[in-house]
Design an enzyme around this catalytic site. Structure first.
Site, short mmCIF file in Angstrom:
data_model
loop_
_atom_site.label_atom_id
_atom_site.label_comp_id
_atom_site.label_asym_id
_atom_site.label_seq_id
_atom_site.Cartn_x
_atom_site.Cartn_y
_atom_site.Cartn_z
N SER A 139 -8.05 13.53 2.68
CA SER A 139 -7.35 14.49 1.81
C SER A 139 -7.63 15.89 2.35
CB SER A 139 -7.92 14.37 0.39
OG SER A 139 -7.51 15.46 -0.41
N TYR A 152 -14.71 13.31 -5.86
CA TYR A 152 -13.57 13.15 -4.94
C TYR A 152 -13.83 13.91 -3.64
CZ TYR A 152 -8.60 12.79 -3.63
OH TYR A 152 -7.42 12.52 -2.99
P1 NAD Z 1 -1.76 6.03 -6.39
O1 NAD Z 1 -2.50 6.03 -7.69
O2 NAD Z 1 -0.29 6.03 -6.38
O3 NAD Z 1 -2.24 4.84 -5.48
C1 NAD Z 1 -3.57 4.43 -5.41
C2 NAD Z 1 -3.57 3.00 -4.94
O4 NAD Z 1 -4.93 2.54 -4.93
C3 NAD Z 1 -2.79 2.08 -5.86
O5 NAD Z 1 -2.10 1.12 -5.08
C4 NAD Z 1 -3.87 1.44 -6.69
O6 NAD Z 1 -3.49 0.15 -7.16
C5 NAD Z 1 -4.97 1.32 -5.64
N1 NAD Z 1 -6.29 1.13 -6.22
C6 NAD Z 1 -6.92 1.88 -7.17
N2 NAD Z 1 -8.11 1.32 -7.47
C7 NAD Z 1 -8.24 0.22 -6.69
C8 NAD Z 1 -9.23 -0.79 -6.55
N3 NAD Z 1 -10.33 -0.77 -7.29
N4 NAD Z 1 -9.01 -1.79 -5.66
C9 NAD Z 1 -7.86 -1.83 -4.93
N5 NAD Z 1 -6.90 -0.90 -5.02
C10 NAD Z 1 -7.08 0.09 -5.90
O7 NAD Z 1 -2.35 7.28 -5.60
P2 NAD Z 1 -1.93 7.97 -4.22
O8 NAD Z 1 -1.67 9.37 -4.52
O9 NAD Z 1 -0.92 7.15 -3.50
O10 NAD Z 1 -3.33 7.92 -3.44
C11 NAD Z 1 -3.56 7.11 -2.31
C12 NAD Z 1 -4.64 7.74 -1.46
O11 NAD Z 1 -4.19 9.02 -1.00
C13 NAD Z 1 -5.95 7.98 -2.20
O12 NAD Z 1 -7.03 7.70 -1.36
C14 NAD Z 1 -5.87 9.47 -2.52
O13 NAD Z 1 -7.15 10.03 -2.66
C15 NAD Z 1 -5.16 9.99 -1.28
N6 NAD Z 1 -4.54 11.30 -1.45
C16 NAD Z 1 -3.53 11.49 -2.35
C17 NAD Z 1 -2.97 12.75 -2.46
C18 NAD Z 1 -1.84 13.03 -3.40
O14 NAD Z 1 -1.49 14.19 -3.59
N7 NAD Z 1 -1.22 12.04 -4.00
C19 NAD Z 1 -3.45 13.81 -1.69
C20 NAD Z 1 -4.48 13.58 -0.79
C21 NAD Z 1 -5.02 12.31 -0.68
#
Ligand code: NAD
Length: 257
Positions: A139, A152
């Site tokens: 991130s 985080y």
């Molecule tokens: P999201 O909530 O849409 O997806 C998260 C995914 O992780 C989902 O598929 C969920 O089912 C899965 N998950 C959660 N807990 C779990 C567990 N215990 N076991 C297995 N799977 C699990 O969120 P996102 O925004 O797509 O985030 C995905 C990644 O990207 C994360 O690591 C997040 O930190 C990172 N990220 C997101 C953003 C953003 O702005 N959305 C920015 C930077 C980094």
């Protein structure tokens, strides 16, 4: 870029960025393993839809990334892992003196420890196959901090550090390990933060998006899951064979500030 014949495992891929990356890897020809902690009809239907649309093999394997043994079992059950995308992640926002211990533990387990376990299980398979690509989804918070996100930010800085270590351990092998650092992407994880932030700041949805969420994103636009998928596919390409142990920011200029 053809990834035909490669098997890609994407953790946390029934939604958001993980799902977007899985789609792009499948479109590039890789067989895909989707994952989350649930085991619903929708999860398996998603795998069937992706397989039907792209022509590759897509399996859904349930595994809870908060549990080390599940992380390792996911890789073992897949049976092959040429491309590993550590994406599963959760968020909780609170000041450190009020940060619930269970939330701290869950964030460190899912966002950081899971990658340790999956990489440990996948590397022997990559070595046996003579090729491997690890893409860790960190991130902008792996490179900078924000208040109220102690767990985080700690987990994401940790994954950037672990990425560098694994890259050094595999530097003389045909394996690379890198991290992608997204800025804000409008996924369910981010969407869920909008109502509380609207209340907290007494702002409209549009103002929260522009003035709070995208405040530090100079482009004033969300990155998209397709852009992150394209970046992951690039890191799996031959052009990226000498890119290892580094981060690629997809953050509209956030970390240039
Ligand atoms: P999201 O909530 O849409 O997806 C998260 C995914 O992780 C989902 O598929 C969920 O089912 C899965 N998950 C959660 N807990 C779990 C567990 N215990 N076991 C297995 N799977 C699990 O969120 P996102 O925004 O797509 O985030 C995905 C990644 O990207 C994360 O690591 C997040 O930190 C990172 N990220 C997101 C953003 C953003 O702005 N959305 C920015 C930077 C980094």
């Amino acid at each position: 870029m053809s990834l035909t014949g490669k098997t890609a495992i994407v953790t946390g891929s029934n939604s958001g960025i993980g799902l977007g990356i899985a789609w792009e890897l499948a479109r590039a020809g890789a067989d895909v393993v989707l994952n989350s902690f649930t085991d619903s009809e929708e999860d398996h239907a998603l795998a069937a839809e992706m397989a039907a649309e792209t022509g590759v093999s897509v399996r859904y394997i349930q595994a809870d990334m908060s549990k080390g043994e599940d992380c390792r079992a996911l890789i073992e059950k897949a049976g092959r892992c040429d491309i590993l995308v550590n994406n599963a992640g959760i968020q909780h926002v609170a000041p450190i003196d009020d940060f619930p211990v269970d939330k701290w533990n869950a964030i460190i387990a899912i966002n950081l420890n899971s990658a340790f376990h999956t990489m440990a299980a996948a590397l022997p398979m990559m070595r046996a196959a003579g090729w491997g690509r690890i893409v860790n989804i960190a991130s902008a918070h792996g490179l900078t901090a924000s208040p109220y996100k102690a767990a985080y930010v700690a987990a994401k800085h940790g994954i950037v550090g672990m990425t560098k270590t694994v890259a050094l351990e595999t530097a003389q092998e045909p394996i690379t390990c890198n991290a992608i650092c997204p800025g804000y992407v409008l996924t369910p994880l981010v969407e869920a933060q909008i109502p509380d932030t609207m209340k907290e700041y007494n702002m409209s949805r549009e103002d929260v998006i522009k003035n709070v969420m995208l405040e530090r994103q100079p482009s004033k636009e969300f990155a998209t899951v397709e852009q992150l998928g394209g970046t992951a596919v690039f890191l799996c390409s031959d052009a990226a064979a000498q890119i290892t142990g580094t981060t690629i920011s997809v953050d509209g200029g956030w970390t240039a500030l």
